[in-house]
Design an enzyme around this catalytic site. Structure first.
Site, PDB file in Angstrom:
ATOM      1  N   ARG A 122     -75.947  68.846  27.311  1.00 51.12           N
ATOM      2  CA  ARG A 122     -75.997  69.782  26.167  1.00 51.12           C
ATOM      3  C   ARG A 122     -77.179  70.739  26.238  1.00 51.12           C
ATOM      4  NH1 ARG A 122     -74.432  65.008  23.570  1.00 51.12           N
ATOM      5  NH2 ARG A 122     -72.189  65.036  23.248  1.00 51.12           N
ATOM      6  N   LYS A 144     -76.468  86.077  29.436  1.00 46.15           N
ATOM      7  CA  LYS A 144     -75.005  85.907  29.493  1.00 46.15           C
ATOM      8  C   LYS A 144     -74.699  84.987  30.660  1.00 46.15           C
ATOM      9  CE  LYS A 144     -73.057  90.071  27.453  1.00 46.15           C
ATOM     10  NZ  LYS A 144     -72.249  91.274  27.695  1.00 46.15           N
ATOM     11  N   GLU A 186     -75.291 100.519  38.193  1.00 53.25           N
ATOM     12  CA  GLU A 186     -75.830  99.951  36.941  1.00 53.25           C
ATOM     13  C   GLU A 186     -77.218 100.529  36.644  1.00 53.25           C
ATOM     14  OE1 GLU A 186     -74.312  97.820  34.824  1.00 53.25           O
ATOM     15  OE2 GLU A 186     -72.680  96.939  35.989  1.00 53.25           O
ATOM     16  N   LYS A 228     -83.267  96.823  29.547  1.00 52.27           N
ATOM     17  CA  LYS A 228     -82.383  95.699  29.222  1.00 52.27           C
ATOM     18  C   LYS A 228     -83.075  94.742  28.256  1.00 52.27           C
ATOM     19  CE  LYS A 228     -78.859  92.697  30.188  1.00 52.27           C
ATOM     20  NZ  LYS A 228     -77.837  92.187  31.048  1.00 52.27           N
ATOM     21  N   GLU A 238     -74.688  90.670  21.340  1.00 46.90           N
ATOM     22  CA  GLU A 238     -73.780  91.810  21.483  1.00 46.90           C
ATOM     23  C   GLU A 238     -72.928  92.074  20.258  1.00 46.90           C
ATOM     24  OE1 GLU A 238     -72.096  92.345  25.462  1.00 46.90           O
ATOM     25  OE2 GLU A 238     -70.284  93.093  24.511  1.00 46.90           O
ATOM     26  N   ARG A 242     -76.277  96.011  21.938  1.00 47.56           N
ATOM     27  CA  ARG A 242     -76.064  95.544  23.313  1.00 47.56           C
ATOM     28  C   ARG A 242     -74.783  96.108  23.926  1.00 47.56           C
ATOM     29  NH1 ARG A 242     -77.465  89.585  25.775  1.00 47.56           N
ATOM     30  NH2 ARG A 242     -76.789  90.025  27.891  1.00 47.56           N
ATOM     31  N   ASN A 246     -72.326  98.383  28.070  1.00 51.16           N
ATOM     32  CA  ASN A 246     -70.975  98.430  28.636  1.00 51.16           C
ATOM     33  C   ASN A 246     -70.530  99.841  28.998  1.00 51.16           C
ATOM     34  OD1 ASN A 246     -70.704  95.655  28.359  1.00 51.16           O
ATOM     35  ND2 ASN A 246     -70.005  95.845  26.233  1.00 51.16           N
ATOM     36  N   HIS A 249     -67.959 100.489  31.655  1.00 46.35           N
ATOM     37  CA  HIS A 249     -67.293  99.211  31.934  1.00 46.35           C
ATOM     38  C   HIS A 249     -65.878  99.144  31.354  1.00 46.35           C
ATOM     39  CE1 HIS A 249     -71.289  98.224  33.182  1.00 46.35           C
ATOM     40  NE2 HIS A 249     -70.973  96.983  33.487  1.00 46.35           N
ATOM     41  N   HIS A 253     -63.941  98.091  34.318  1.00 41.81           N
ATOM     42  CA  HIS A 253     -63.375  96.737  34.458  1.00 41.81           C
ATOM     43  C   HIS A 253     -61.889  96.797  34.752  1.00 41.81           C
ATOM     44  CE1 HIS A 253     -66.553  94.124  32.218  1.00 41.81           C
ATOM     45  NE2 HIS A 253     -66.719  94.090  33.531  1.00 41.81           N
ATOM     46  N   HIS A 265     -67.595  95.485  41.588  1.00 40.58           N
ATOM     47  CA  HIS A 265     -67.942  95.793  40.203  1.00 40.58           C
ATOM     48  C   HIS A 265     -68.716  97.108  40.045  1.00 40.58           C
ATOM     49  CE1 HIS A 265     -69.009  95.049  36.052  1.00 40.58           C
ATOM     50  NE2 HIS A 265     -70.270  95.297  36.361  1.00 40.58           N
TER      51      HIS A 265
HETATM   52  N1  GLY Z   1     -74.089  93.147  31.461  1.00 44.93           N
HETATM   53  C1  GLY Z   1     -74.081  93.501  30.120  1.00 44.93           C
HETATM   54  C2  GLY Z   1     -74.929  92.641  29.253  1.00 44.93           C
HETATM   55  O1  GLY Z   1     -75.701  91.850  29.745  1.00 44.93           O
HETATM   56  O2  GLY Z   1     -74.823  92.721  28.056  1.00 44.93           O
END
Ligand code: GLY
Length: 360
Positions: A122, A144, A186, A228, A238, A242, A246, A249, A253, A265
């Site tokens: 956990r 993420k 990016e 970032k 997000e 955040r 994207n 994207h 995507h 990507h």
């Molecule tokens: N790659 C997008 C983010 O980390 O929110």
């Protein structure tokens, strides 16, 4: 060693170190942090061969007990099968709540290891040591984590922050050119969404960056991680800001998926950014001149700007509607209004999307 940056998330704040050759210093720094009693270092077979011994020696020299666990390289390993195998190996090694994980590798390794750290017992602490440009400027920062399932990429995962991120810029010299390019898409994104001065820096230092000149690379990665970190500190999960990360994207995507991931990507994101710019101009949100300048920079780095003719447009549209970012059937786009500013909108008509997807 003093950190280059800090991700400010109250009691879950963490430092980011960005340095040429830092791999060999990680043990000494970790020894002072007392994050864990011992570590399982997780890497794919290729990265383990390249950097496993440097990192393991650095940990050993600092008196830190560690085991190196490897898995086969490639996106195909980012699944629940590899997750279970690694979890079993952690259990067999007797890794307990006082121990931690170190992700040594690119996005697949970081996302997989982070998710393992979030769920094993956990939750145990983990450290990111990203070894691709893409993971250094994006996935290693912000928490993420996750794995792919047959229905889509990253559909199972968790927000789970690392305790520290060590970015060794020297590793970029062993990175295949195509992966460097993917990361650069990016990188350009950060300038467009939030920092005009950084965009100009990219314009002015193109040759130095492509030539991996040390100082420019250091400055470039630091700027990306700073942006970032600011965005993640303001909106970790997000729900709002955040989402600007994207940019490129939404269509990117869909293009990546419709190509069955033969377009990597970053290159798909480059195509997606140019498509978003066209939508922005079509909606009178952004001046043609600004959009042209951004597209010119993407092109100057040798990145693609057009959707390949052979890609099935209907498949791209299908993926647009099933994207994680699509809410209640509404597709959201991040559209630039000028260089350094974007808005998030779902007010893009289907005919405009069709126009952007149409073959020239
Ligand atoms: N790659 C997008 C983010 O980390 O929110």
């Amino acid at each position: 060693m003093s950190p280059t940056l800090l991700v400010g998330l109250d009691d879950r704040s963490y430092p980011i170190f960005i340095e040429d050759g830092i791999m060999a210093e990680i043990g000494a720094d970790l020894a002072n942090r007392r994050i864990a009693k011992r570590y399982a270092v997780i890497a794919d077979d290729l990265v383990a061969k390249l950097y496993g011994s440097t990192l393991m020696r650095s940990l050993e020299d600092a008196g830190i007990a560690a085991e190196l666990l490897t898995f086969p390289h490639g996106e195909a390993s980012k699944n629940l099968h590899t997750f279970t195998e690694l979890a079993s190996r952690l259990a067999q090694l007797g890794i307990d709540r006082k121990d931690g994980l170190i992700a040594l590798g690119g996005g697949v390794t970081g996302d997989l290891t982070g998710f393992l750290a979030a769920s094993y017992l956990r939750g145990i602490p983990f450290v990111q040591v990203p070894t691709t440009l893409l993971s250094q400027v994006d996935s290693s920062v912000g928490g993420k984590t996750g794995v792919d399932i047959p229905e889509g990429k990253n559909l199972v995962g968790a927000f789970y922050q690392p305790k520290v991120v060590y970015i060794d810029t020297a590793v970029l010299t062993t990175l295949p050119q195509i992966e460097l390019l993917g990361g650069l898409a990016e990188v350009i994104k950060y300038g467009v969404i939030r920092d005009f001065d950084f965009f100009v820096f990219m314009e002015q230092n193109l040759d130095r960056i492509l030539g991996l000149e040390r100082e420019s690379i250091q400055q470039m990665i630091t700027s990306c991680c700073r942006i970032k970190a600011e965005v993640v500190a303001a909106d970790e999960r997000e729900s709002d800001l955040r989402r600007i990360l994207n940019f490129g994207h939404t269509i990117g995507h869909a293009v990546e998926a419709a190509s069955d991931f033969t377009i990597i990507h970053g290159l798909a994101v480059a195509i997606g950014m140019v498509a978003a710019l066209r939508l922005s101009v079509a909606n009178d949100l952004c001046k043609k001149q600004d959009a042209g300048r951004i597209a010119a920079l993407i092109n100057a780095f040798g990145l693609p700007t057009e959707i390949p003719r052979e890609l099935d447009r209907e498949r791209i549209k299908k993926y647009l509607l099933t994207d994680k970012k699509t809410v209640a059937g509404s597709v959201f786009f991040v559209l630039p209004t000028t260089i350094g500013k974007v808005i998030i909108t779902n007010e893009v008509s289907e005919s405009q999307v069709n126009l952007v997807l149409s073959r020239k």
